[in-house]
Design an enzyme around this catalytic site. Structure first.
Site, PDB file in Angstrom:
ATOM      1  N   GLU A 151       1.009  -1.045   0.096  1.00  0.00           N
ATOM      2  CA  GLU A 151       0.528  -0.112  -0.041  1.00  0.00           C
ATOM      3  C   GLU A 151       0.954   1.044   0.138  1.00  0.00           C
ATOM      4  O   GLU A 151       0.816   1.933   0.877  1.00  0.00           O
ATOM      5  CB  GLU A 151      -0.681  -0.089   1.365  1.00  0.00           C
ATOM      6  CG  GLU A 151      -1.739  -1.070   1.058  1.00  0.00           C
ATOM      7  CD  GLU A 151      -3.261  -1.198   2.438  1.00  0.00           C
ATOM      8  OE1 GLU A 151      -2.718   0.005   3.377  1.00  0.00           O
ATOM      9  OE2 GLU A 151      -4.684  -1.748   1.625  1.00  0.00           O
ATOM     10  N   GLU A 308      -6.257  -7.869  -0.236  1.00  0.00           N
ATOM     11  CA  GLU A 308      -6.838  -8.213   1.066  1.00  0.00           C
ATOM     12  C   GLU A 308      -7.846  -7.621   0.866  1.00  0.00           C
ATOM     13  O   GLU A 308      -8.204  -7.388   0.799  1.00  0.00           O
ATOM     14  CB  GLU A 308      -5.836  -7.507   1.762  1.00  0.00           C
ATOM     15  CG  GLU A 308      -4.278  -7.080   2.195  1.00  0.00           C
ATOM     16  CD  GLU A 308      -3.643  -5.778   3.387  1.00  0.00           C
ATOM     17  OE1 GLU A 308      -4.362  -5.951   3.579  1.00  0.00           O
ATOM     18  OE2 GLU A 308      -2.505  -6.038   2.619  1.00  0.00           O
TER      19      GLU A 308
HETATM   20  C1  GAL Z   1      -4.083  -2.856   4.875  1.00  0.00           C
HETATM   21  C2  GAL Z   1      -2.464  -3.461   5.235  1.00  0.00           C
HETATM   22  C3  GAL Z   1      -2.335  -4.010   6.020  1.00  0.00           C
HETATM   23  C4  GAL Z   1      -3.193  -3.883   7.468  1.00  0.00           C
HETATM   24  C5  GAL Z   1      -4.972  -3.706   6.809  1.00  0.00           C
HETATM   25  C6  GAL Z   1      -5.244  -4.035   8.750  1.00  0.00           C
HETATM   26  O1  GAL Z   1      -5.074  -1.587   4.643  1.00  0.00           O
HETATM   27  O2  GAL Z   1      -2.596  -2.982   4.121  1.00  0.00           O
HETATM   28  O3  GAL Z   1      -0.792  -4.510   6.589  1.00  0.00           O
HETATM   29  O4  GAL Z   1      -2.759  -3.114   8.098  1.00  0.00           O
HETATM   30  O5  GAL Z   1      -5.015  -2.759   6.483  1.00  0.00           O
HETATM   31  O6  GAL Z   1      -6.973  -3.604   7.736  1.00  0.00           O
END
Ligand code: GAL
Length: 668
Positions: A151, A308
């Site tokens: 990110e 994710e």
């Molecule tokens: C994302 C990030 C992850 C984790 C996640 C938690 O934005 O890439 O490493 O922090 O959020 O929701």
């Protein structure tokens, strides 16, 4: 030749480096991953301090072991480069790697995403570790993809970045200060620049900066990220030429122009955290659908990865409510419906300490597999296996909504009209929504995209017209396209300089058959009124007052001193039609207008399934996804023979979709 997985990837962030002192946990992970139908693990995202505990001292043994174990268990590895967070020794020895904020203060060591994008030392250290990783695992059978950093975001205002920015601006304006002064309109407030060294990065909220300077800074920040990424990717490409490379994007984060960045990736991926725990979930589902379509459209409709998503709760909201059972599966299948070839989670196992120890994970602190969450993930995994045939399939769209990241920045920067309410992305979603609700696939494109692929293009709030776009719109309509734009469109050029000679810019007055006389802004809770084809609608926040110069008037204002003036026009130009919706509406008008436009443009829904409130129907390849985002069961009639892909059973004359459920059908 880049090799993309030919199955739906099901996995997520896996941080075994947090558990090296309890190797039995890692063996347990392998067993549990197989149980949950996990076929991929993303490793090493934040592992730099474990991989290089001291400068130049590399420790790969633990990662060798993990890669071997994954491979032995038939699980692919998406290997990350660790630049998103750095070891303490690196910041201690080379403080220049840490970010400087816009007030000129260098951040302390800690957090993540805290690096200077320009720092040669940081770039070199990143290149060294990336090269070492690529050399070590080039031939490893588990390696399926590179996940570069995490990110990317933010910016740095250190002296090195200032210097790089000055050089960037100088090149952008052809080493010509006169050109810069013209483009930045520096006669205003006597801000004339007489030497490149006088240029500095703007403050986020600094109103004494020209918006052209802010746009330049935005473009520079995007290009710094891209060149930082290219520096990371170079050794990976050289050493593992057939392994795809991506970096994970975030929703509508427009500080980086993802549409530009995407061209540098082998596959687009993004992190999807919709809040499906309360409020109007069908509404939020459309927002998420929009994001999926936007990310898919960034590489000409090529499938993308949902890198994710949460298996259950998140931890950063004011109140982190549990999503109801079924929501996770629905979120996963929604992504696939819109073109995702992966369903991945943050995170596989909950960390024991640290900032995210209460963030949802497939495996909780209990370590058990008989939890509700684990069971739902397992079910999702087996459904994805049943859906394997969808991998690589494309979504076909005959309509497009323009949502352009550079325009978004320009809209944010200007001062005037309604300074309180002007969310550009919301406006794009408002015009996208009716199509999605009607079961019509839509691409979400930039103003630079090829319009000819579509019968209908909607360009909400297209404030900025980059070079060549005016001609492109004109040609598109002339050749037969249907093009709609709204208030405050075609107002400035790519340097945020206002077009002279009246709006909309240049020859668009002829294309739309109108000219804009004035623009009004409305107070919150004091909407105006307008008609469209005989029905009345609220006018919100901002509106253009038009004069029709050839266009047919389909709507006119019913309030204020401009009552009776045109508010919606339609104009035949060449073989096509150009429409101008002159006021911001609350969603009702855009719904009715879209229904009108699809008829005019001859655009049909993707399937003959009837949609209903809260149910989204999407076709991808031969697969029809029927998604119920409401908390009550729905039923849809079927005209023809269908099978349910997930159960393998034939469907009858209708299909029932349980609350917050997705059915996947194929017509026989
Ligand atoms: C994302 C990030 C992850 C984790 C996640 C938690 O934005 O890439 O490493 O922090 O959020 O929701």
């Amino acid at each position: 030749m880049i090799k993309l997985p030919n199955y739906i990837v099901h996995g997520g962030d896996y941080n075994p480096d947090q558990w090296l002192k309890t190797p039995e946990m890692i063996d347990d992970d392998m067993r549990l991953m197989k149980e949950a139908h996990i076929n991929s693990a993303t490793v090493g995202i934040f592992s730099w301090s474990m991989l290089e505990p001291e400068e130049g001292v590399f420790r790969f043994e633990w990662l060798d072991d993990i890669m071997d174990k994954l491979n032995k268990n038939g699980i692919g590895a998406i290997l990350a480069t660790p630049s998103g967070a750095r070891p303490a020794w690196l910041a201690e020895s080379f403080p220049e790697v840490l970010r400087v904020n816009e007030n000129g203060i260098r951040n302390e060591y800690g957090v993540r995403h805290n690096h200077c994008l320009t720092s040669p030392v940081y770039r070199e250290k990143v290149r060294i570790i990336n090269t070492a990783l690529a050399e070590r695992y080039a031939e490893h059978p588990a390696l399926t993809m590179w996940h570069v950093s995490n990110e990317y975001s933010g910016e740095c205002h250190c002296e090195k970045c200032q210097q790089a920015f000055r050089e960037w601006v100088r090149e952008y304006y052809h080493n010509d200060l006169d050109e810069l002064n013209d483009k930045w309109w520096t006669g205003f407030w006597s801000h004339r620049i007489t030497d490149w060294s006088q240029i500095n990065s703007p403050k986020e909220r600094g109103e004494n900066h020209s918006s052209a300077l802010k746009l330049c800074w935005d473009r520079f920040v995007t290009e710094s990220h891209i060149s930082f990424y290219e520096n990371e990717a170079a050794p990976l490409r050289r050493i593992t030429p057939d392994i795809p490379i991506t970096t994970n994007f975030m929703r509508m984060y427009d500080r980086i122009d993802y549409q530009k960045f995407a061209k540098h990736l082998d596959i687009v991926s993004w992190d999807n955290y919709p809040d499906f725990t309360g409020g109007n979930i069908p509404d939020k589902a459309v927002y998420t659908a929009f994001c999926h379509d936007m990310f898919r459209s960034m590489k000409n409709g090529q499938p993308f990865f949902m890198m994710e998503s949460t298996p259950s709760i998140v931890n950063g909201r004011p109140v982190n409510k549990l999503p109801r059972p079924g929501i996770q599966t629905l979120t996963a299948l929604q992504a696939v419906a819109h073109g995702a070839d992966s369903v991945q989670y943050f995170q596989w196992r909950k960390s024991r300490g640290g900032h995210e120890k209460f963030h949802g994970a497939v495996v909780d602190h209990s370590g058990r597999s008989d939890t509700r969450v684990f069971r739902e993930i397992t079910r999702t995994g087996s459904l994805l296996e049943a859906l394997g045939g969808v991998t690589g399939a494309r979504c076909e769209s005959k309509a497009a909504v323009i949502c352009d990241f550079e325009n978004s920045r320009a809209v944010k920067h200007f001062c005037g009209y309604n300074n309180e309410r002007r969310d550009y992305f919301d406006e794009c979603v408002k015009w996208y929504r009716p199509f999605t609700e009607a079961g019509i696939s839509v691409d979400v494109i930039t103003m630079d995209a090829d319009f000819d692929a579509y019968g209908l293009v909607i360009a909400p709030f297209l404030y900025m017209l980059k070079d060549g776009v005016e001609e492109k719109i004109r040609e598109y309509v002339r050749r037969g396209g249907h093009f709609l734009t709204t208030y405050l469109s075609a107002v400035v050029d790519s340097d945020d300089l206002c077009f002279l000679g009246g709006l909309p810019a240049g020859s668009l007055k002829e294309v739309f058959g109108i000219s804009v006389c004035e623009t009004d802004s409305l107070f919150e809770n004091a909407p105006g009124k307008s008609s469209f084809l005989g029905k009345e609608y609220d006018v919100e926040h901002v509106c253009d007052i038009l004069s029709a110069e050839g266009a047919a008037v389909l709507g006119e204002y019913k309030s204020d001193f401009y009552a009776g003036k045109p508010s919606f026009t339609e104009n035949s130009f060449g073989k096509g039609t150009a429409y101008y919706a002159a006021f911001r509406n609350d969603g009702e008008l855009s719904r009715d207008v879209c229904a009108y436009l699809v008829k005019k443009a001859g655009i049909k829904p993707d399937t003959n399934l009837k949609t209903s409130e809260g149910v989204i129907v999407r076709k991808r390849g031969e697969f029809i996804f029927v998604m119920n985002f409401t908390n009550e069961p729905k039923e849809t009639e079927l005209d023809g023979k269908y099978i349910d892909v997930l159960s393998g059973e034939a469907c009858g004359s209708s299909v029932k979709i349980g609350e917050e459920e997705c059915r996947v059908l194929k017509q026989l």
